[in-house]
Design a protein around this motif. Structure first.
Motif, PDB file in Angstrom:
ATOM      1  N   TYR A 130      14.854  -6.519  28.367  1.00  0.00           N
ATOM      2  CA  TYR A 130      13.965  -6.963  27.308  1.00  0.00           C
ATOM      3  C   TYR A 130      12.608  -6.275  27.398  1.00  0.00           C
ATOM      4  O   TYR A 130      11.894  -6.134  26.409  1.00  0.00           O
ATOM      5  N   THR A 131      12.244  -5.881  28.607  1.00  0.00           N
ATOM      6  CA  THR A 131      10.979  -5.185  28.812  1.00  0.00           C
ATOM      7  C   THR A 131      11.109  -4.318  30.059  1.00  0.00           C
ATOM      8  O   THR A 131      12.151  -4.327  30.730  1.00  0.00           O
ATOM      9  N   TYR A 132      10.060  -3.578  30.374  1.00  0.00           N
ATOM     10  CA  TYR A 132      10.112  -2.690  31.524  1.00  0.00           C
ATOM     11  C   TYR A 132       8.707  -2.547  32.096  1.00  0.00           C
ATOM     12  O   TYR A 132       7.704  -2.762  31.401  1.00  0.00           O
ATOM     13  N   PRO A 133       8.595  -2.174  33.379  1.00  0.00           N
ATOM     14  CA  PRO A 133       7.267  -2.003  33.977  1.00  0.00           C
ATOM     15  C   PRO A 133       6.521  -0.834  33.329  1.00  0.00           C
ATOM     16  O   PRO A 133       7.139   0.146  32.897  1.00  0.00           O
ATOM     17  N   VAL A 134       5.211  -0.927  33.277  1.00  0.00           N
ATOM     18  CA  VAL A 134       4.417   0.155  32.703  1.00  0.00           C
ATOM     19  C   VAL A 134       4.618   1.439  33.500  1.00  0.00           C
ATOM     20  O   VAL A 134       4.517   2.548  32.961  1.00  0.00           O
ATOM     21  N   GLU A 135       4.955   1.305  34.792  1.00  0.00           N
ATOM     22  CA  GLU A 135       5.187   2.481  35.639  1.00  0.00           C
ATOM     23  C   GLU A 135       6.436   3.253  35.209  1.00  0.00           C
ATOM     24  O   GLU A 135       6.632   4.403  35.633  1.00  0.00           O
ATOM     25  N   PHE A 136       7.281   2.625  34.396  1.00  0.00           N
ATOM     26  CA  PHE A 136       8.514   3.283  33.956  1.00  0.00           C
ATOM     27  C   PHE A 136       8.260   4.248  32.802  1.00  0.00           C
ATOM     28  O   PHE A 136       9.126   5.067  32.482  1.00  0.00           O
TER      29      PHE A 136
ATOM     30  N   GLU B 113      15.413  -5.799  53.534  1.00  0.00           N
ATOM     31  CA  GLU B 113      14.682  -6.347  52.394  1.00  0.00           C
ATOM     32  C   GLU B 113      13.172  -6.228  52.574  1.00  0.00           C
ATOM     33  O   GLU B 113      12.441  -6.158  51.588  1.00  0.00           O
ATOM     34  N   ASP B 114      12.695  -6.215  53.813  1.00  0.00           N
ATOM     35  CA  ASP B 114      11.268  -5.965  54.037  1.00  0.00           C
ATOM     36  C   ASP B 114      10.889  -4.563  53.570  1.00  0.00           C
ATOM     37  O   ASP B 114       9.748  -4.317  53.150  1.00  0.00           O
ATOM     38  N   ILE B 115      11.845  -3.629  53.647  1.00  0.00           N
ATOM     39  CA  ILE B 115      11.577  -2.266  53.187  1.00  0.00           C
ATOM     40  C   ILE B 115      11.620  -2.195  51.670  1.00  0.00           C
ATOM     41  O   ILE B 115      10.684  -1.721  51.029  1.00  0.00           O
ATOM     42  N   VAL B 116      12.699  -2.687  51.067  1.00  0.00           N
ATOM     43  CA  VAL B 116      12.885  -2.501  49.616  1.00  0.00           C
ATOM     44  C   VAL B 116      11.991  -3.425  48.792  1.00  0.00           C
ATOM     45  O   VAL B 116      11.607  -3.079  47.664  1.00  0.00           O
ATOM     46  N   TYR B 117      11.649  -4.621  49.330  1.00  0.00           N
ATOM     47  CA  TYR B 117      10.809  -5.557  48.588  1.00  0.00           C
ATOM     48  C   TYR B 117       9.364  -5.582  49.066  1.00  0.00           C
ATOM     49  O   TYR B 117       8.496  -6.140  48.394  1.00  0.00           O
ATOM     50  N   GLY B 118       9.104  -5.005  50.244  1.00  0.00           N
ATOM     51  CA  GLY B 118       7.753  -4.971  50.771  1.00  0.00           C
ATOM     52  C   GLY B 118       7.380  -6.236  51.527  1.00  0.00           C
ATOM     53  O   GLY B 118       8.087  -7.251  51.493  1.00  0.00           O
TER      54      GLY B 118
ATOM     55  N   VAL C 228      23.150 -10.297  37.682  1.00  0.00           N
ATOM     56  CA  VAL C 228      22.310  -9.212  38.172  1.00  0.00           C
ATOM     57  C   VAL C 228      20.869  -9.718  38.183  1.00  0.00           C
ATOM     58  O   VAL C 228      20.441 -10.426  37.262  1.00  0.00           O
ATOM     59  N   ASP C 229      20.130  -9.418  39.232  1.00  0.00           N
ATOM     60  CA  ASP C 229      18.744  -9.867  39.321  1.00  0.00           C
ATOM     61  C   ASP C 229      17.970  -8.989  40.291  1.00  0.00           C
ATOM     62  O   ASP C 229      18.494  -8.022  40.841  1.00  0.00           O
ATOM     63  N   ARG C 230      16.694  -9.327  40.486  1.00  0.00           N
ATOM     64  CA  ARG C 230      15.788  -8.655  41.414  1.00  0.00           C
ATOM     65  C   ARG C 230      15.781  -7.138  41.237  1.00  0.00           C
ATOM     66  O   ARG C 230      15.930  -6.372  42.194  1.00  0.00           O
ATOM     67  N   GLY C 231      15.602  -6.698  40.002  1.00  0.00           N
ATOM     68  CA  GLY C 231      15.469  -5.268  39.768  1.00  0.00           C
ATOM     69  C   GLY C 231      14.149  -4.750  40.316  1.00  0.00           C
ATOM     70  O   GLY C 231      13.115  -5.408  40.208  1.00  0.00           O
TER      71      GLY C 231
ATOM     72  N   SER D 244       8.325  -4.659  40.545  1.00  0.00           N
ATOM     73  CA  SER D 244       9.364  -5.539  40.018  1.00  0.00           C
ATOM     74  C   SER D 244       9.724  -5.149  38.591  1.00  0.00           C
ATOM     75  O   SER D 244       8.850  -4.836  37.780  1.00  0.00           O
ATOM     76  N   TRP D 245      11.018  -5.186  38.295  1.00  0.00           N
ATOM     77  CA  TRP D 245      11.486  -4.959  36.931  1.00  0.00           C
ATOM     78  C   TRP D 245      11.825  -6.316  36.337  1.00  0.00           C
ATOM     79  O   TRP D 245      12.901  -6.853  36.557  1.00  0.00           O
ATOM     80  N   VAL D 246      10.899  -6.872  35.586  1.00  0.00           N
ATOM     81  CA  VAL D 246      11.082  -8.172  34.951  1.00  0.00           C
ATOM     82  C   VAL D 246      11.771  -7.960  33.603  1.00  0.00           C
ATOM     83  O   VAL D 246      11.442  -7.025  32.880  1.00  0.00           O
ATOM     84  N   GLY D 247      12.711  -8.831  33.263  1.00  0.00           N
ATOM     85  CA  GLY D 247      13.385  -8.721  31.971  1.00  0.00           C
ATOM     86  C   GLY D 247      14.694  -7.964  32.014  1.00  0.00           C
ATOM     87  O   GLY D 247      15.244  -7.619  30.966  1.00  0.00           O
ATOM     88  N   LEU D 248      15.208  -7.704  33.209  1.00  0.00           N
ATOM     89  CA  LEU D 248      16.482  -6.997  33.344  1.00  0.00           C
ATOM     90  C   LEU D 248      17.611  -7.851  32.776  1.00  0.00           C
ATOM     91  O   LEU D 248      17.762  -9.019  33.118  1.00  0.00           O
ATOM     92  N   ILE D 249      18.420  -7.265  31.879  1.00  0.00           N
ATOM     93  CA  ILE D 249      19.540  -7.974  31.270  1.00  0.00           C
ATOM     94  C   ILE D 249      20.855  -7.602  31.934  1.00  0.00           C
ATOM     95  O   ILE D 249      21.640  -8.474  32.336  1.00  0.00           O
ATOM     96  N   SER D 250      21.107  -6.302  32.066  1.00  0.00           N
ATOM     97  CA  SER D 250      22.385  -5.874  32.631  1.00  0.00           C
ATOM     98  C   SER D 250      22.284  -4.453  33.151  1.00  0.00           C
ATOM     99  O   SER D 250      21.447  -3.662  32.705  1.00  0.00           O
ATOM    100  N   VAL D 251      23.150  -4.143  34.108  1.00  0.00           N
ATOM    101  CA  VAL D 251      23.374  -2.776  34.568  1.00  0.00           C
ATOM    102  C   VAL D 251      24.881  -2.568  34.545  1.00  0.00           C
ATOM    103  O   VAL D 251      25.608  -3.122  35.366  1.00  0.00           O
ATOM    104  N   ASN D 252      25.342  -1.812  33.555  1.00  0.00           N
ATOM    105  CA  ASN D 252      26.777  -1.567  33.398  1.00  0.00           C
ATOM    106  C   ASN D 252      27.131  -0.247  34.060  1.00  0.00           C
ATOM    107  O   ASN D 252      26.912   0.823  33.490  1.00  0.00           O
ATOM    108  N   GLU D 253      27.671  -0.329  35.260  1.00  0.00           N
ATOM    109  CA  GLU D 253      28.038   0.870  36.007  1.00  0.00           C
ATOM    110  C   GLU D 253      29.318   1.467  35.413  1.00  0.00           C
ATOM    111  O   GLU D 253      30.290   0.759  35.180  1.00  0.00           O
TER     112      GLU D 253
END
Length: 225
Positions: free
Chosen positions: A74-80, A186-191, A18-21, A32-41
């Motif tokens: 491990y961490t999250y954006p300040v916007e969260f 991807e131009d929409i979701v990533y800018g 899993v990447d590019r949160g 960007s969500w840096v430090g993403l470890i997992s998303v267990n659906e």
């Protein structure tokens, strides 16, 4: 027609990683969500209720299914912080356990096969998400300290999807899209240099596909009602 075969290397696919949160907070563009470890659906609901007549089962009624997951990082954006119920009252002074705000989320899971471990990926778009913090443990430091990770239980409210039941979870498979359409998404979701990243609506994603040859767009709809 041809006889069925098994074991073609290109068809022996698997998913991993899993990447590019990306977090889309209530206000402002995606970050960007840096430090993403997992998303267990772990979708909830969807159980079958059987109906019998004269001792014979004649129908299974499927319950509504909802998106749910556990996100670890491990961490999250300040916007969260506002989505986690944290409000900064003054510089460096925070009030905890406040009202949490909804957000949108995007992340990728990898697709590989025997011939190519990086054959493609799935782009997961999650709408109308609410986060509930999980238990967090703080322990004394030792000669082998453990890094604290954060975890949240996620739930979501479905959004309208043309031609399908409402769902909070859209999945776009990069191996089934043209490069042109994938770049547009991807131009929409990533800018881009000119535009801020944002979460597209299902209507917008489907309208993009209408400008390209039929069959080049594939979206998998999960956690459907």
């Amino acid at each position: 027609m041809s006889r069925l075969t098994w074991g073609e290397p290109s068809k022996r696919q698997y998913e991993a990683g899993v990447d590019r949160g990306v977090l889309y907070p209530p206000s402002g563009g995606g970050v960007s969500w840096v430090g993403l470890i997992s998303v267990n659906e772990r979708p909830s609901g969807g159980a079958a209720t059987p109906y019998y007549q004269d001792g014979i089962k004649y129908y299974n009624r499927m319950e509504a299914e909802e998106y749910a997951a556990t996100l670890e990082a491990y961490t999250y954006p300040v916007e969260f912080e506002e989505c986690d119920g944290t409000v900064e009252m003054a510089p460096g002074f925070y009030a905890m356990h406040q009202n949490r705000k909804p957000f949108a989320l995007c992340y990728r899971s990898g697709i590989g096969n025997v011939l190519n471990p990086s054959a493609g990926y799935k782009l997961h778009l999650i709408y109308n998400v609410m986060a509930e913090p999980s238990e967090q443990s703080h322990q004394t430091l030792t000669d082998d300290p453990e890094i604290v990770s954060f975890s949240w239980s996620l739930s979501a409210i479905p959004t309208t999807v043309p031609g399908a039941k409402p769902t909070a979870h859209l999945v776009i498979d990069s191996t089934r899209l043209s490069l042109e359409l994938l770049d547009q998404v991807e131009d929409i979701v990533y800018g881009t240099i000119e535009t801020a990243p944002r979460m597209p609506t299902a209507d917008e994603l489907l309208s993009l596909s209408l400008d390209l040859p039929e069959g080049t767009f594939t979206a998998e709809f999960g956690a459907m009602f």
